[in-house]
Every structure is written in C-alpha cells, then in structure tokens.
Design a protein around this motif. Structure first.
Motif, short mmCIF file in Angstrom:
data_model
loop_
_atom_site.label_atom_id
_atom_site.label_comp_id
_atom_site.label_asym_id
_atom_site.label_seq_id
_atom_site.Cartn_x
_atom_site.Cartn_y
_atom_site.Cartn_z
N GLU A 248 0.58 -1.22 0.01
CA GLU A 248 0.03 0.05 0.04
C GLU A 248 0.78 1.08 -0.15
O GLU A 248 0.43 2.21 -0.19
N ARG A 249 1.72 1.18 -0.40
CA ARG A 249 3.09 2.35 -0.56
C ARG A 249 3.43 3.18 -1.18
O ARG A 249 3.38 2.24 -2.61
N GLU A 250 3.18 4.50 -1.15
CA GLU A 250 3.69 4.45 -2.73
C GLU A 250 5.10 5.02 -3.23
O GLU A 250 5.97 5.43 -2.26
N THR A 251 5.87 4.95 -3.78
CA THR A 251 6.87 5.13 -4.48
C THR A 251 7.17 6.14 -4.94
O THR A 251 6.60 6.98 -5.64
N LYS A 252 8.54 6.73 -4.34
CA LYS A 252 8.93 8.57 -5.49
C LYS A 252 9.73 7.99 -6.63
O LYS A 252 10.10 8.19 -7.05
N PHE A 253 10.20 6.35 -6.00
CA PHE A 253 11.41 5.94 -7.01
C PHE A 253 11.00 5.04 -7.87
O PHE A 253 11.91 3.71 -8.20
N GLY A 254 9.96 4.93 -8.37
CA GLY A 254 9.51 3.82 -9.35
C GLY A 254 10.22 3.45 -10.79
O GLY A 254 10.18 2.13 -10.97
N GLU A 255 11.01 4.09 -11.22
CA GLU A 255 11.81 4.84 -12.45
C GLU A 255 12.63 3.37 -11.86
O GLU A 255 13.67 2.87 -12.56
N PHE A 256 13.37 3.47 -10.18
CA PHE A 256 14.77 2.69 -10.20
C PHE A 256 14.70 1.57 -9.61
O PHE A 256 15.05 1.43 -7.90
N ALA A 257 13.48 0.62 -9.62
CA ALA A 257 12.99 -0.31 -9.53
C ALA A 257 14.00 -1.11 -8.99
O ALA A 257 13.87 -2.01 -8.10
N HIS A 258 14.67 -1.52 -10.27
CA HIS A 258 15.98 -2.38 -10.25
C HIS A 258 17.02 -1.81 -9.90
O HIS A 258 18.12 -2.94 -9.33
N GLU A 259 16.83 -0.20 -9.57
CA GLU A 259 18.71 -0.36 -8.39
C GLU A 259 18.36 -0.57 -7.34
O GLU A 259 18.96 -1.31 -6.83
N LYS A 260 16.71 -0.06 -6.92
CA LYS A 260 16.56 -0.13 -5.42
C LYS A 260 16.43 -1.56 -5.29
O LYS A 260 17.12 -2.38 -4.37
N GLU A 261 16.17 -2.84 -5.79
CA GLU A 261 15.69 -4.60 -5.39
C GLU A 261 17.38 -4.88 -5.22
O GLU A 261 17.93 -5.23 -4.43
N GLU A 262 18.54 -4.37 -6.32
CA GLU A 262 19.90 -4.10 -6.28
C GLU A 262 20.43 -4.33 -4.93
O GLU A 262 21.21 -4.78 -4.46
N LEU A 263 20.25 -2.88 -4.88
CA LEU A 263 20.50 -2.27 -2.99
C LEU A 263 20.02 -3.08 -2.78
O LEU A 263 20.42 -2.94 -1.08
N ALA A 264 19.30 -3.41 -2.48
CA ALA A 264 18.25 -3.42 -1.32
C ALA A 264 18.37 -5.64 -1.11
O ALA A 264 19.08 -5.72 0.43
N LYS A 265 19.08 -5.97 -2.30
CA LYS A 265 20.01 -7.34 -1.56
C LYS A 265 21.15 -6.93 -1.43
O LYS A 265 21.39 -7.62 -0.44
N PHE A 266 21.91 -6.21 -1.04
CA PHE A 266 22.94 -5.43 -1.10
C PHE A 266 23.32 -5.64 0.51
O PHE A 266 23.99 -5.49 1.07
N LEU A 267 22.01 -5.15 0.41
CA LEU A 267 21.66 -3.97 2.10
C LEU A 267 21.32 -5.03 3.35
O LEU A 267 21.35 -5.69 3.81
N GLU A 268 21.04 -6.39 2.33
CA GLU A 268 20.28 -8.02 3.49
C GLU A 268 21.40 -8.23 3.90
O GLU A 268 21.50 -9.13 4.86
N LEU A 269 22.76 -8.50 3.29
CA LEU A 269 23.71 -9.20 3.70
C LEU A 269 24.64 -7.72 4.79
O LEU A 269 24.34 -7.07 4.70
N SER A 270 25.28 -8.60 5.53
CA SER A 270 25.85 -8.24 7.01
C SER A 270 26.67 -7.10 6.27
O SER A 270 27.25 -7.77 5.11
N SER A 271 27.75 -6.59 6.58
CA SER A 271 29.32 -6.20 6.70
C SER A 271 29.99 -7.56 5.80
O SER A 271 31.17 -7.69 5.59
N ASP A 272 29.86 -7.99 7.52
CA ASP A 272 30.76 -9.70 7.51
C ASP A 272 30.25 -10.19 6.15
O ASP A 272 31.78 -11.12 5.57
N GLU A 273 29.31 -10.58 5.74
CA GLU A 273 28.80 -11.14 4.67
C GLU A 273 29.34 -10.15 3.16
O GLU A 273 30.33 -10.98 2.84
#
Length: 565
Positions: A248-273
């Motif tokens: 139900e959230r509205e996004t301001k950066f819909g055009e960067f959906a792919h980049e957001k997904e890649e960044l989210a994957k990156f952030l899911e990992l810890s610093s040690d990982e």
C-alpha cells in the motif's frame, strides 16, 4: 665406395637398428617373425646401403650411385642385373623405413594432449565462471548505487528510507500471509473434527439399534454442518484476501525499481557477509591465476616433450628426402647414359658376322631392358620423392607450429599469467575504489540531507526561542509586578516600624526618667537607714562579713543598665 669409420655407427645404421626393433615389436607378431625370413637381415652388406650411409658428400654419392647402376658393357648381363637388384633392395628397405616414419607421425597424436586440453578447457572456464558468479552481484550492486547516487538528485537517504519502508511493508504482508495460513490450518483442523463429530452423531442408534439417531443428534449434526460451511466460507475469504495482498506504499523512485532491488539485496547482507564475498572474489581470482599457471606449465611440458619427437622425425624425413633426391638424379642420369650406350650397338659393322650380330643384338636387348628398368624405377623414385617432399613439408609445418606453440605458451606461462593477474588485481582495486567513491558520494548525500534537516530544526528552534523570550518577558513582568508589590508592602512596613521606633523611643525616655526618679528615691532611702544606725548602733549587733564577700558576691543588675535604651 667408401665406408664409415670403424667402430662408429652411421645415421643410417641407427635408423636401421630402430627400424628392426620397431618392426619386431609393433608390426609383426612373434609367430610370424619365426615363420617369415627378414628380407633386410643382410642390408648392411648392400653396396648402396654402404654408399648412402657413408660420410661421402652428397654429390660424390650421386656420382658413385649413378656409375653403379649405369649399364657397364665390360660386365656381364648378370652382373649388371645384380647391381640393379641391389639398388632396388636398398630402395625397398628405404620404403619400409619410410612407412615406419609415417607410423611415428601417427603416434605423435597421443591421448595425453587431448586429456590435458579437456582439463584446460574445463578448469579454466570453471574458474572463470566462479569469478563471474562472485563479481557480478557485487558489480550489479555497485552500478545500482552509482545510478541512485547520480540520478536520484542526491536523495540516497530518501531511497534508503523507501527501501526500508518497502522491507517493513513486505514483512507486514508476509506476517498477514503467515497468519492467514495459520487461520486456514485451524479451520481445516476444525472441519476435520466437526466431520468426525457429525459422523459419530449420525452413527448413533436407538432401541437396540433398530432406530436411527435422535432428533437432538440430528439437530447437533446440522449445527456442526453449519459450522463447517462457515469455516469453508472463511477459508475462501482468507485465501482471497491473501491473493489480494499488495503493498500500500507509494514510491517516489519507481523508475529505479531495479536499482532499488539490487541495493536491497546488497543491504540484506551484513558487513561480515559482504567482506566474505569480497574475500571469495579474491580467492577466485587467485584460483584462476593459479589454474592458468598450472595448466600453461603442463601444456608447455607436453609441447616440449613433443618437440624432441617431432625434431627426430623431421631429421629422418630430411635425410630420406636427400637420399631419394640422390637416387632419383642418379637413376635419371644412368638411364640417359645407358640409352646413349644403346646407340653404340644399334649400328652394325660392315663386316659383322652372324655371330657378332647375335652378340650385339643380345647386348642391345640387355641394354634396352636395363634402360627400361631404370626408367621405371626412376619414375617410381620420383613419385616417392614427391610424397617424401610433402611429408617433409608437413613435418616442417608441424615443427614450426610446435615451436610457435612453445613460444606462445612459454610467454603465457612467464608473462601472461603475471599480466592477467595484474589486470585482475587492477579490476579488484578498481572495484574497491569505486565502492569507496560511491560510499563517499552516499556520505555526502546523507550529510546534505542531514544539513537540510538540521536547518529546519534550527528554524524551529529559533521560533521556539523567540516564543520563549516572550514567555520569559511575561515572567519577568509578573516578577517585577510582584517585586513592586513587595516593595510597596516593605515600604509600608518600614513606615510602621519607623512609627513604632519613634513610640518606643518616647517610651524609653519616659522609662529612663522613671528609673532616675527611682534611683533618687533609693538614694534617699539609703541615707535614712544610715542615720538610724548611727543613733542605735549598740542596739543591733553587726553581722560579720565573709572574707572577700564584697568582691566575690554576685552582683545583680544595675537599674542604671537600662539607661542604654
């Protein structure tokens, strides 16, 4: 004809020994060797073998070979024929050895090289795929961060907040989904229980099993069926709700959906990982370089091993080519010389007798036959020489290819490995530098957001401070009012005190006057007592005084002390 030096094996003798050995071990079985006589057992006694394996110069060998096979009219026909047959035997031996050379060439195509090639292809490509599998996600994340830093207008903080919000929204949706699944599970278990209850109610019998369930049991089963129907409806509603779950959230950066997904994957990992992934990339690079080093060294070893065999074959083919060239030229010249000799016996003498004619014609026939045989063998030798020349070209090409392969592989092993390793190190360092640059850009963007935020907060603080000043002024005004009232009250108190003090002084003065009058009265009273004592001093005896009584006795307060007021 000259022969080789005593005790020294010529190249041809070594070739012959190798030929004999290979013939015995590779071409014939032991049984066939025992049954069949070796036609070249006495080849060393062949005059042409001796000539061609001698240390004579090629031109001298050609001249002697030519002279030996040219028809000699001073020799018998049998002797000339024997010389031709000896030449043919040597050529047959040379042809057999040539076949052995061909087999040697075939043996060069061994399975070891093919197996090594398979290992090179598999291990090198596997190492490359491992490197790609590790570096690609990191590069995708880095590209996504770069794009977001560059294209989001410096709003990386807002992107991060949106990603975090998306994550929380997904967690909320997942929690609802899990809760719905649990509800469905509970409904299904309830339905199973209710069905069992209904079956049990319907199975009840009355009057010794003659009658079915009672009305109460039927009504209870019906109620339970209603519960089942209600549970089934709930299950349908829950599944529909689950299927319709969406953010139900509205996004301001819909055009960067792919980049957001890649960044989210990156952030899911810890610093040690992430550190572990970079270490894995380093290990993959090291594995690739080490594999490249090992495999290039193995290939170089095989190529070097083949070099010796190829050079041996090339040397042998070259010697055979020289031998066939000598034989061909000798046979062509011998054919020409013998044909010219035949002209001598074509013309009959004027006084030739029948016997002389017969002898001349027999000699002419022998010469012509000799010419025919030489011409045929020269033709065969020419054909063989062409093929040997082709083999020489092939062997030379094989030798050149092997030499180039050794050169390239050696260069690959010595400098190529280091060069590739250097490029890979540069790639890793460039990746690290790019990551740090993007980190710096992210820091600057976040600092910019923080600066804007603090500016807004400062504006609010200034407004609040201004409002606080008004409140403080009101407080000061109230305090001043209270102080004024207190001052006025104090002033009234002071006036009262002043009036009281004035009254007090008047009273004090009156008291002093009264005290003075009393003192005078006391003095007058003391004077009267003294005079009484003088008149009746013997009537009342005096009381003896204690020692220092006047000094030690405590003195009471003097009425004169009140005068201080």
């Amino acid at each position: 004809m000259s022969t080789s030096a005593k005790g020294k094996k010529s190249v041809a003798e070594e070739i012959n020994e190798k030929f004999q050995r290979n013939t015995k071990t590779k071409e014939k079985t032991q049984a066939r060797q025992e049954q069949k006589e070796d036609p070249f057992a006495n080849i060393k006694e062949n005059p042409f073998f001796k000539l061609m394996t001698s240390d004579e110069a090629p031109e001298a060998k050609r001249e002697q070979y030519e002279k030996a096979i040219t028809y000699d009219e001073t020799k018998t026909e049998a002797e000339n024929k024997a010389m031709r047959e000896a030449s043919q035997q040597f050529k047959d031996w040379l042809a057999e050895y040539r076949k052995q050379i061909i087999k040697e060439l075939i043996l060069l195509a061994d399975t070891e090289s093919a197996a090594e090639l398979q290992g090179v292809i598999e291990e090198m490509n596997t190492a490359m795929m491992n490197f790609e599998d590790l570096i690609d996600p990191m590069m995708s994340a880095l590209k996504a961060i770069h794009t977001l830093n560059k294209e989001s207008g410096g709003q990386m903080y807002e992107v991060f907040r949106e990603i975090d919000g998306d994550r929380q929204e997904q967690e909320r949706i997942e929690a609802i989904r899990v809760e719905n699944e649990e509800k469905i599970t509970r409904h299904e278990q309830s339905i199973k229980t209710l069905k069992g209850d209904i079956a049990e109610l319907n199975s009840r019998k009355r009057f010794l099993g003659l009658l079915g369930p009672s009305a109460e049991d039927i009504a209870a089963a019906a109620r339970k069926q209603v519960e089942i129907d209600s549970a089934l409806e709930d299950i349908v509603d829950i599944r529909e709700q689950t299927a319709n779950l969406k953010s139900e959230r509205e996004t301001k950066f819909g055009e960067f959906a792919h980049e957001k997904e890649e960044l989210a994957k990156f952030l899911e990992l810890s610093s040690d990982e992430n550190r572990g992934r970079q270490e894995a990339i380093r290990d993959a690079v090291m594995n690739y370089v080490q594999t490249m080093d090992d495999k290039s060294a193995n290939v170089l070893g095989l190529l070097t091993k083949r070099k010796g065999a190829i050079e041996e074959v090339d040397s042998t083919v070259g010697k055979m080519q020289r031998a066939y060239t000598i034989i061909q030229e000798a046979e062509l010249n011998a054919t020409k010389n013998t044909a010219e000799l035949a002209q001598k016996f074509n013309d009959a003498a004027e006084d030739e007798s029948p016997l002389q004619k017969m002898e001349r014609e027999q000699t002419l026939d022998a010469i012509n036959e000799h010419v025919t045989v030489l011409a045929d063998t020269a033709k065969s030798t020419t054909n063989t020489l062409v093929k040997v020349a082709e083999e020489a070209v092939q062997t030379k090409s094989l030798k050149d290819n092997n030499r180039r392969a050794i050169r390239d592989t050696k260069e690959l092993n010595e400098s190529g490995v280091a060069s590739m390793g250097g490029r890979l190190i540069t790639t890793m360092e460039s990746f690290a530098q790019a990551a740090l640059n993007e980190g710096k850009a992210t820091i600057l963007n976040t600092m910019s957001v923080m600066d804007d935020k603090t500016r807004e907060l400062m504006k609010e603080d200034v407004i609040q401070a201004a409002a606080a000043m008004h409140v403080e002024n009101d407080r000061l005004a109230e305090a001043l009012k209270k102080t004024t009232e207190i001052g006025e009250t104090g002033e009234q108190a002071i006036q009262i005190q002043r009036a009281a003090i004035g009254n007090y002084r008047s009273l004090a003065e009156e008291a002093n006057e009264t005290i003075n009058r009393l003192k005078e009265m006391v003095q007058e009273s003391k004077g009267l007592d003294t005079e009484s004592y003088k008149d009746g001093e013997n009537l009342i005896p005096s009381r003896p005084k204690a020692k220092d009584q006047d000094n030690d006795a405590p003195k009471g307060p003097s009425f004169g002390g009140l005068g201080g007021l």
